[in-house]
Design a protein around this motif. Sequence first.
Motif, PDB file in Angstrom:
ATOM      1  N   ARG A  95      60.388  54.264 -17.878  1.00 39.88           N
ATOM      2  CA  ARG A  95      59.760  54.614 -19.165  1.00 39.88           C
ATOM      3  C   ARG A  95      60.179  56.015 -19.599  1.00 39.88           C
ATOM      4  O   ARG A  95      60.412  56.272 -20.782  1.00 39.88           O
ATOM      5  CB  ARG A  95      58.235  54.525 -19.032  1.00 39.88           C
ATOM      6  CG  ARG A  95      57.717  53.101 -18.919  1.00 39.88           C
ATOM      7  CD  ARG A  95      56.211  53.036 -19.192  1.00 39.88           C
ATOM      8  NE  ARG A  95      55.728  51.683 -18.982  1.00 39.88           N
ATOM      9  CZ  ARG A  95      55.239  51.227 -17.840  1.00 39.88           C
ATOM     10  NH1 ARG A  95      55.171  52.020 -16.788  1.00 39.88           N
ATOM     11  NH2 ARG A  95      54.806  49.984 -17.713  1.00 39.88           N
ATOM     12  N   SER A  98      63.703  55.878 -20.908  1.00 40.76           N
ATOM     13  CA  SER A  98      63.763  55.291 -22.251  1.00 40.76           C
ATOM     14  C   SER A  98      63.419  56.327 -23.310  1.00 40.76           C
ATOM     15  O   SER A  98      64.004  56.350 -24.396  1.00 40.76           O
ATOM     16  CB  SER A  98      62.836  54.074 -22.355  1.00 40.76           C
ATOM     17  OG  SER A  98      61.486  54.467 -22.244  1.00 40.76           O
ATOM     18  N   LYS A 107      58.721  48.494 -26.725  1.00 40.24           N
ATOM     19  CA  LYS A 107      58.635  47.750 -25.469  1.00 40.24           C
ATOM     20  C   LYS A 107      58.397  46.272 -25.771  1.00 40.24           C
ATOM     21  O   LYS A 107      57.456  45.919 -26.474  1.00 40.24           O
ATOM     22  CB  LYS A 107      57.493  48.295 -24.612  1.00 40.24           C
ATOM     23  CG  LYS A 107      57.381  47.632 -23.247  1.00 40.24           C
ATOM     24  CD  LYS A 107      56.217  48.220 -22.462  1.00 40.24           C
ATOM     25  CE  LYS A 107      56.063  47.518 -21.119  1.00 40.24           C
ATOM     26  NZ  LYS A 107      54.861  47.964 -20.391  1.00 40.24           N
ATOM     27  N   GLU A 109      57.617  42.744 -23.952  1.00 40.51           N
ATOM     28  CA  GLU A 109      57.150  42.273 -22.655  1.00 40.51           C
ATOM     29  C   GLU A 109      56.840  40.780 -22.705  1.00 40.51           C
ATOM     30  O   GLU A 109      56.181  40.312 -23.624  1.00 40.51           O
ATOM     31  CB  GLU A 109      55.877  43.041 -22.261  1.00 40.51           C
ATOM     32  CG  GLU A 109      55.414  42.773 -20.847  1.00 40.51           C
ATOM     33  CD  GLU A 109      54.288  43.742 -20.446  1.00 40.51           C
ATOM     34  OE1 GLU A 109      54.150  44.021 -19.257  1.00 40.51           O
ATOM     35  OE2 GLU A 109      53.543  44.189 -21.342  1.00 40.51           O
TER      36      GLU A 109
END
Length: 247
Positions: A95, A98, A107, A109
């Motif tokens: 994270r 990123s 994000k 998911e």
Amino acid sequence: FTKLSSDAMYGGVSIEPQFKRLNRGLDILAATPGRLIDHLERGSIDLSQCEVLIVDEADRMFDMGFINDVKRIIARIPKNRQTLLFSATMSAEVRRLSGEIMNNPVKVEVGVEGNPAESVRQQFYSIEKHGKLNLLFHLIKEENMQSVLVFSRTKHGANKIAKRLERSGIGTGVIHSNRSQSQRLSALTGFRQGRYRVLVATDIAARGIDVVGISHVINYDTPTFAEDYVHRIGRTGRADATGDAIT
């Protein structure tokens, strides 16, 4: 039918044929960090026109100490690009990365983070260490398993398992870091084509195993980290297929 040219570059094989293929030009390149840096240092590749960067298995890059290599590569790619990070588990380090290399990252998911695929049936056997090999052989034989991926914690353990199964008449391939690139490819090809019913691997090789139709994943040794368990058993039950995971 895309008319796009693509290639794969990795270590463990001669770099010379890769020079010739690169000279013809490419639209898409899949590469391991080490070999890509080899090409950058030799001037055989130019990333100044790169439009899309994909970092696959981003969490593994941290685990295996490759992340500094990845950052060196990113420094050679234009800032005006699309960047994607793929991983079944998103660690805090990923994270952070990123946030460093992306503009306003989003994000995406699928499923619940840290949860194994719901299409995989999970089983657990409690047994003394000295009985594990016999149980493994019994399960493969009695359940008539045809495409089995077995995970061992160590390279020595992987070799030991493979020898026991081979002696019992079960075709078995082995993948770990002490095997040459040609040996790994041979084992993977044999498993993919059905010449080997079983492929024994260590975690270091787990992420590179993409074989359609693996029916069973067996954790001969319990993985150290929960994330590794998720990745291991995710080799079966893929794309809505069902699979079995045995620990």
